[in-house]
Design an enzyme around this catalytic site. Structure first.
Site, PDB file in Angstrom:
ATOM      1  N   HIS A   1       0.967  -1.304  -0.074  1.00 51.35           N
ATOM      2  CA  HIS A   1      -0.146   0.009  -0.231  1.00 51.35           C
ATOM      3  C   HIS A   1       1.045   1.417   0.028  1.00 51.35           C
ATOM      4  O   HIS A   1       1.631   1.369   0.862  1.00 51.35           O
ATOM      5  CB  HIS A   1      -1.011   0.047   1.231  1.00 51.35           C
ATOM      6  CG  HIS A   1      -2.318  -0.888   1.140  1.00 51.35           C
ATOM      7  ND1 HIS A   1      -3.326  -0.582   1.279  1.00 51.35           N
ATOM      8  CD2 HIS A   1      -2.205  -2.142   0.479  1.00 51.35           C
ATOM      9  CE1 HIS A   1      -4.342  -1.557   1.281  1.00 51.35           C
ATOM     10  NE2 HIS A   1      -3.760  -2.354   0.502  1.00 51.35           N
TER      11      HIS A   1
ATOM     12  N   TYR B   1      -8.675   6.318   7.069  1.00 58.22           N
ATOM     13  CA  TYR B   1      -8.999   6.814   8.369  1.00 58.22           C
ATOM     14  C   TYR B   1      -9.915   7.975   8.425  1.00 58.22           C
ATOM     15  O   TYR B   1      -9.322   9.010   7.975  1.00 58.22           O
ATOM     16  CB  TYR B   1      -7.800   7.152   8.976  1.00 58.22           C
ATOM     17  CG  TYR B   1      -6.813   5.944   9.151  1.00 58.22           C
ATOM     18  CD1 TYR B   1      -5.744   5.365   8.059  1.00 58.22           C
ATOM     19  CD2 TYR B   1      -6.485   5.545  10.508  1.00 58.22           C
ATOM     20  CE1 TYR B   1      -5.046   4.206   8.234  1.00 58.22           C
ATOM     21  CE2 TYR B   1      -5.575   4.256  10.763  1.00 58.22           C
ATOM     22  CZ  TYR B   1      -4.864   3.702   9.408  1.00 58.22           C
ATOM     23  OH  TYR B   1      -4.109   2.637   9.947  1.00 58.22           O
TER      24      TYR B   1
ATOM     25  N   PRO C   1      -4.447   1.066  18.252  1.00 61.60           N
ATOM     26  CA  PRO C   1      -4.149   0.409  17.142  1.00 61.60           C
ATOM     27  C   PRO C   1      -4.328   1.479  15.956  1.00 61.60           C
ATOM     28  O   PRO C   1      -3.932   1.317  14.788  1.00 61.60           O
ATOM     29  CB  PRO C   1      -5.514  -0.598  16.820  1.00 61.60           C
ATOM     30  CG  PRO C   1      -6.506   0.030  17.826  1.00 61.60           C
ATOM     31  CD  PRO C   1      -5.655   0.629  18.949  1.00 61.60           C
TER      32      PRO C   1
ATOM     33  N   LYS D   1       0.875   0.469  14.780  1.00 65.85           N
ATOM     34  CA  LYS D   1       2.308   0.132  15.292  1.00 65.85           C
ATOM     35  C   LYS D   1       2.582  -1.142  16.211  1.00 65.85           C
ATOM     36  O   LYS D   1       3.816  -1.611  16.243  1.00 65.85           O
ATOM     37  CB  LYS D   1       2.780   1.299  16.052  1.00 65.85           C
ATOM     38  CG  LYS D   1       3.212   2.628  15.419  1.00 65.85           C
ATOM     39  CD  LYS D   1       4.684   2.527  14.906  1.00 65.85           C
ATOM     40  CE  LYS D   1       4.825   3.225  13.399  1.00 65.85           C
ATOM     41  NZ  LYS D   1       4.442   2.420  12.144  1.00 65.85           N
TER      42      LYS D   1
ATOM     43  N   TYR E   1       4.290   6.259  10.182  1.00 58.69           N
ATOM     44  CA  TYR E   1       3.394   5.153   9.552  1.00 58.69           C
ATOM     45  C   TYR E   1       4.325   4.253   9.123  1.00 58.69           C
ATOM     46  O   TYR E   1       3.876   2.790   9.126  1.00 58.69           O
ATOM     47  CB  TYR E   1       2.187   5.730   8.876  1.00 58.69           C
ATOM     48  CG  TYR E   1       1.096   4.781   8.583  1.00 58.69           C
ATOM     49  CD1 TYR E   1       0.045   4.988   9.488  1.00 58.69           C
ATOM     50  CD2 TYR E   1       1.047   3.935   7.392  1.00 58.69           C
ATOM     51  CE1 TYR E   1      -1.114   4.025   9.296  1.00 58.69           C
ATOM     52  CE2 TYR E   1      -0.192   2.797   7.380  1.00 58.69           C
ATOM     53  CZ  TYR E   1      -1.227   3.068   8.361  1.00 58.69           C
ATOM     54  OH  TYR E   1      -2.216   2.396   8.164  1.00 58.69           O
TER      55      TYR E   1
HETATM   56  C1  PHB Z   1      -6.418  -3.755  10.183  1.00 58.50           C
HETATM   57  O1  PHB Z   1      -6.635  -4.062   9.066  1.00 58.50           O
HETATM   58  O2  PHB Z   1      -6.821  -4.514  11.325  1.00 58.50           O
HETATM   59  C2  PHB Z   1      -5.799  -2.642  10.775  1.00 58.50           C
HETATM   60  C3  PHB Z   1      -5.268  -1.708   9.774  1.00 58.50           C
HETATM   61  C4  PHB Z   1      -4.770  -0.417  10.319  1.00 58.50           C
HETATM   62  C5  PHB Z   1      -4.846  -0.054  11.575  1.00 58.50           C
HETATM   63  C6  PHB Z   1      -5.410  -0.821  12.516  1.00 58.50           C
HETATM   64  C7  PHB Z   1      -5.949  -2.159  12.239  1.00 58.50           C
HETATM   65  O3  PHB Z   1      -4.294   1.153  12.074  1.00 58.50           O
END
Ligand code: PHB
Length: 396
Positions: free
Chosen positions: A76, A205, A294, A298, A386
């Site tokens: 990605h 997000y 989450p 990280k 990130y």
């Molecule tokens: C997930 O795909 O479970 C996931 C992806 C990004 C995050 C947290 C969880 O920041």
């Protein structure tokens, strides 16, 4: 009669950190025993996050621990920050020359378990560790009962606690004090897995007046999505229609592809750092040492960064009797841990709404989001953190 096994490194916890450490130690000629109270099915079936930093992927591939990440995982090159009805792309390669990979953690675990078993690793599953004795001695010991309820002891040159946020090993390091390095948050995530094609090419997000949502993915046919909820929410209390309502109103202006929800959970989270990471010949890594919310993806990546440091420190200690690395472990690891703590806290507070937020807080938050997406410096900081700061293996 208690069976006493002897090894060089006893690793408590067969998660990604524990298994990868045993893999790297074996490559350096250091044998280990790995114990975990869970069964193989439980370890491989745990649903966790799915984003790997570039450095994590490079290490998995270079060490031979997983090459499937390159074929089955997907690169990605950015994420979308969504607020005030609009998306803003953060272009990772353009900003920092790195990317991330979507490859669920349980796939990493499947690869690691298979690699360790193929190499003949002494891996004891279903074994409950009760305590670790003798941290300050030259031969610390792991004491517990095996899958059949028989008592066992493992005597080692070094013990590593990779046994997650409810770590038993932590007690031997911190003498049971929790310390005060933690933050609770007044919200949790409602997570779903659903059968549908992806709603967007990259992760979204979203900050909205109704709270945060994250549109993530698992495969071309399975998607992972989350929305902010009260920590006391019962995952079974919402109908599928209510779940889609919640998600839809939090990503206004995008077109969500809906599908049957086949798994749901409520994830509570907090930020935590153990007051000590090492005592004598016992050290902590991964979630046993720290947990992060989450939002910044990280958790596992930070655990891998600990593994790299501990691998260097333990090779110097056990092969050359050089203690300088292990003496520096906590200090060096904590530098990255606190950077990741900050980033995870920052992403979390910037994107979620708190139950008591006033209009001022809400407008300030939008100002914060604008200062990130409208500034190359702001976007670059986000992209750097990130995709992951370079993995350090040097301790001294
Ligand atoms: C997930 O795909 O479970 C996931 C992806 C990004 C995050 C947290 C969880 O920041």
């Amino acid at each position: 009669m208690t069976e006493v096994a002897r090894t060089r490194v006893a690793i408590v916890g067969a998660g990604p950190a524990g298994l990868l450490l045993s893999h790297l130690l074996a490559a350096s000629g250091i044998e280990s025993i790995v114990v975990d109270r869970r069964t193989r099915e439980e370890i491989e079936g745990t649903i966790r996050a799915g984003i790997l930093e570039q450095g994590t992927v490079d290490l998995l591939v270079a060490s031979g621990a997983s090459t499937r990440v390159l074929t089955d995982g997907r690169r990605h090159d950015g994420i979308e920050l969504w607020f005030a009805g609009e998306g803003h792309r953060i272009d990772f390669p353009a900003l920092v020359g790195r990317s991330v990979w979507l490859y669920p953690q349980h796939e990493v675990l499947r690869d690691l378990v298979a690699a360790r078993l193929a190499a003949g690793q002494d891996l004891r599953l279903g074994a409950t560790v009760e305590r670790v004795d003798g941290a300050d001695s030259a031969r610390p010991r792991v004491i517990g009962t095996d899958a059949d309820g028989a008592p066992f002891e493992i005597e080692a040159d070094f013990v590593v606690g990779a046994d997650g946020s409810r770590s038993v090993v932590r007690t031997a390091v911190t003498e049971g004090t929790r310390g005060d390095l933690f933050r609770e948050y007044p919200f949790a995530w409602f997570g779903i897995l659903c059968e549908a094609p992806p709603s967007s090419e990259e992760l979204i997000y979203s900050n909205s007046p109704d709270g945060f949502a994250l549109i993530s993915q698992r495969s071309p046919t399975v998607q992972r999505m989350y929305f902010q909820c009260d920590p006391d929410t019962d995952p079974e209390a919402l109908s599928e229609a209510q779940i889609w309502d919640e998600l839809r109103k939090r990503v206004p202006g995008t077109s969500l592809v809906e599908g049957p929800v086949f798994q749901r959970d409520v994830l509570r989270f907090r930020s935590f750092v153990a007051p000590e990471l090492r005592r004598g010949r016992v050290a902590l890594m991964g979630d046993a040492a720290h947990t992060v919310p989450p939002t910044g993806a990280k958790g596992m990546n930070l655990a891998i960064a600990d593994v790299v440091l501990l691998h260097t420190a333990l090779t110097a200690l056990l092969l050359e009797d050089d203690e300088r690395g292990i003496d520096a472990y906590a200090e060096v690891a904590l530098r990255r841990i606190w950077k990741a703590q900050h980033f995870s806290w920052w992403m979390t507070t910037m994107l979620h709404s708190t139950p008591d937020a006033a209009d001022f807080d809400r407008r300030r938050q939008l100002g914060e989001l604008r200062s990130v997406v409208e500034s190359e410096a702001g976007r670059t900081y986000l992209a750097e953190a990130y995709t992951g700061w370079p993995l350090e293996s040097r301790l001294v």
